[in-house]
Scaffold this motif. Structure first.
Motif, PDB file in Angstrom:
ATOM      1  N   ALA A 354       4.580  -9.665  -1.511  1.00 50.82           N
ATOM      2  CA  ALA A 354       4.738  -7.530  -1.383  1.00 50.82           C
ATOM      3  C   ALA A 354       3.823  -7.314   0.290  1.00 50.82           C
ATOM      4  CB  ALA A 354       4.173  -7.066  -2.403  1.00 50.82           C
ATOM      5  N   ILE A 355       4.276  -5.753   0.722  1.00 49.19           N
ATOM      6  CA  ILE A 355       2.959  -5.624   1.252  1.00 49.19           C
ATOM      7  C   ILE A 355       3.243  -4.102   1.330  1.00 49.19           C
ATOM      8  CG2 ILE A 355       3.548  -5.060   3.756  1.00 49.19           C
ATOM      9  CD1 ILE A 355       5.947  -7.474   4.219  1.00 49.19           C
ATOM     10  N   PHE A 356       2.174  -3.884   1.503  1.00 46.21           N
ATOM     11  CA  PHE A 356       0.899  -2.353   1.594  1.00 46.21           C
ATOM     12  C   PHE A 356       1.056  -1.916   2.604  1.00 46.21           C
ATOM     13  CE2 PHE A 356       0.460  -5.446  -2.451  1.00 46.21           C
ATOM     14  CZ  PHE A 356       0.910  -4.824  -3.025  1.00 46.21           C
ATOM     15  N   MET A 357       1.887  -0.826   2.607  1.00 47.45           N
ATOM     16  CA  MET A 357       1.665  -0.081   3.547  1.00 47.45           C
ATOM     17  C   MET A 357       0.631   1.124   4.243  1.00 47.45           C
ATOM     18  SD  MET A 357       4.966  -0.810   5.172  1.00 47.45           S
ATOM     19  CE  MET A 357       5.159  -0.091   6.604  1.00 47.45           C
ATOM     20  N   GLY A 358       0.147   1.311   5.094  1.00 47.40           N
ATOM     21  CA  GLY A 358      -1.252   2.247   5.613  1.00 47.40           C
ATOM     22  C   GLY A 358      -2.591   1.959   4.773  1.00 47.40           C
ATOM     23  N   ARG A 359      -3.484   2.650   5.146  1.00 47.68           N
ATOM     24  CA  ARG A 359      -4.320   3.198   4.770  1.00 47.68           C
ATOM     25  C   ARG A 359      -4.858   2.748   3.072  1.00 47.68           C
ATOM     26  NH1 ARG A 359      -6.489   2.367   9.243  1.00 47.68           N
ATOM     27  NH2 ARG A 359      -6.423   3.306  11.167  1.00 47.68           N
TER      28      ARG A 359
END
Length: 441
Positions: A354-359
């Motif tokens: 899973a890819i979690f995008m952004g701060r």
């Protein structure tokens, strides 16, 4: 109070970096001979003695005073009662999470399809849900209602007719949140069983526990070993290793945020892995300081410290492109792209569960309520595996219909290939359908 940690520091520029990284990532979930034999004995007993064996093992391993299998069955009304026993905030959180998980997985549904060729040949695929799925949920003081939602809802969205849940209740400890989640997710039957005996019951069936087509859900080494042994009799989701997080950061995110993101996986158990990759050496220093500052404030500080010091790392890279290369080499379960423009770097990521995008997108949101499934490939298996989803509860059957003309044309091709393999019956079966010049005269 600030404590010093011994988290490893690696630099991708070092000539032996690859060797050190391989050592850091190495993990083998191996059952020793004693565990393996014990699991085999349990499976054999359940197959031979059914419910009686389940009652005996539950008494012995879980300390539950069960007179018969009926004492280990929870009806739908018990699940509905659990909804009334949790707080309103808990119920709203479960319902919100369930709605988001369901909405996301509805988009994964696959439909049957067919197409017709010019000569009348029809080819296609028939998509059919599994008849019955089994869900293993850890029990006792451990509370994993989120796992219930993540495993049961995709099955229901797929159209599985019956979802059977097993959950151990050691010393009679029943977790109301877990039962409430089962109610909301639409679980059909619940048995208060655990361990290898629960897996065996689901795989082979007993007088009371129905045989399922697939078993999903996390468990301890006995559960994982049992799943390995019953695979083939039933399908399984995966054999999961320890939880992992890899954070790729450009150095501009609050270091306290990053430290806590690393903690969010490290607190699972001592073997969990938390890694930060950044081209900014000074930022790595600041995160190390945050780790030392925040660790004493954590309820599970001992577990986090062992995880961070044993399997964690702060990795310095040359630039963001090299950070992507390292991320793909690791193929993490959870990947946070804590950078200014995550969309720009997304095409460079080939391997991640899973890819979690952004701060602002913490991995914790994915664990509970973002919507995508939190059952993810670990230990580098994201190179070839995917998150649990609706597709895991659906089967695909090929459809082939040949017109008379098509059977004749394809038969010539099949005949040549079959005779090339010395499979004469195959060839003659196809040749019987080849049209002759004078057929019908």
């Amino acid at each position: 109070m600030t404590v010093s940690t011994a988290i490893a520091r690696l630099n991708a520029a070092d000539p032996d970096f690859a060797r050190h990284l391989d050592h850091l990532l190495s993990w083998e979930s191996v059952s020793d001979d004693a565990v393996n034999q014990r699991v085999l004995d349990i499976i054999k007993a359940v197959r031979e003695r059914g419910d009686a064996a389940l009652v005996e093992f539950t008494q012995r391993f879980d300390g539950v005073e069960a007179k018969g299998i009926e004492d280990l069955i929870l009806g739908r009304e018990r699940l509905e009662l659990a909804l009334t026993r949790i707080t309103e905030a808990q119920r709203q959180a479960l319902e919100t999470a369930a709605h988001r998980v369901r909405s996301y997985h509805e988009r994964q549904k696959q439909d049957s399809w067919q197409y017709t060729e010019a000569d009348g040949t029809v080819l296609g695929q028939k998509v059919t849900p599994l008849d019955r799925a089994g869900l293993y949920v850890p029990g006792g003081k451990a509370s994993y209602p989120s796992s219930v939602l993540m495993n049961a809802i995709p099955a229901k969205v797929a159209g599985v007719s019956e979802v059977v849940m097993v959950v151990p209740t050691p010393r009679g400890e029943i977790n109301e949140l877990v039962l409430a989640a089962a109610c909301i997710a639409g679980v059909d039957r619940v048995f208060t069983l655990g361990g290898a005996q629960a897996v065996a019951a689901l795989a082979y069936g007993t007088e009371s526990v129905p045989q399922v087509d697939k078993i999903v859900g996390p468990g301890n080494i006995y559960v994982a070993t049992a799943k390995r042994h019953v695979f083939g009799q039933v399908g399984i989701d995966m054999i999961a290793g320890p939880s992992e997080i890899l954070v790729v950061c450009d150095g501009q995110t609050d270091p306290d945020w990053i430290a806590m993101d690393l903690f969010s996986q490290a607190e699972h158990d001592e073997d969990a892995q938390a890694i930060l990759v950044s081209p900014d050496a000074a930022f790595l220093d600041r995160v190390a300081a945050s780790i030392g500052k925040l660790l004493p404030t954590m309820e599970r500080a001992d577990i986090i410290e062992k995880s961070i010091n044993g399997r964690g790392a702060l990795i310095q890279v040359r630039d963001m492109q090299q950070a992507m290369d390292v991320a793909n080499r690791i193929a993490p379960e959870h990947l946070e792209l804590s950078v200014a423009d995550p969309q720009a770097w997304l095409p460079h990521i080939r391997h991640a569960g899973a890819i979690f995008m952004g701060r602002h997108t913490s991995e914790a949101l994915g664990d509970y309520c973002a919507g995508p499934n939190h059952v993810l490939p670990t230990s580098g298996t994201a190179r070839f595996s995917s998150p649990l989803g609706v597709y895991d509860f659906q089967k695909r059957s090929s459809i082939i219909f040949c017109s008379e003309q098509a059977a004749s044309e394809l038969g010539r091709t099949a005949s040549v290939l079959a005779r090339g393999e010395s499979l004469t019956a195959h060839a003659r079966s196809a040749e019987y359908r080849i049209l002759t010049e004078n057929k019908g005269n």
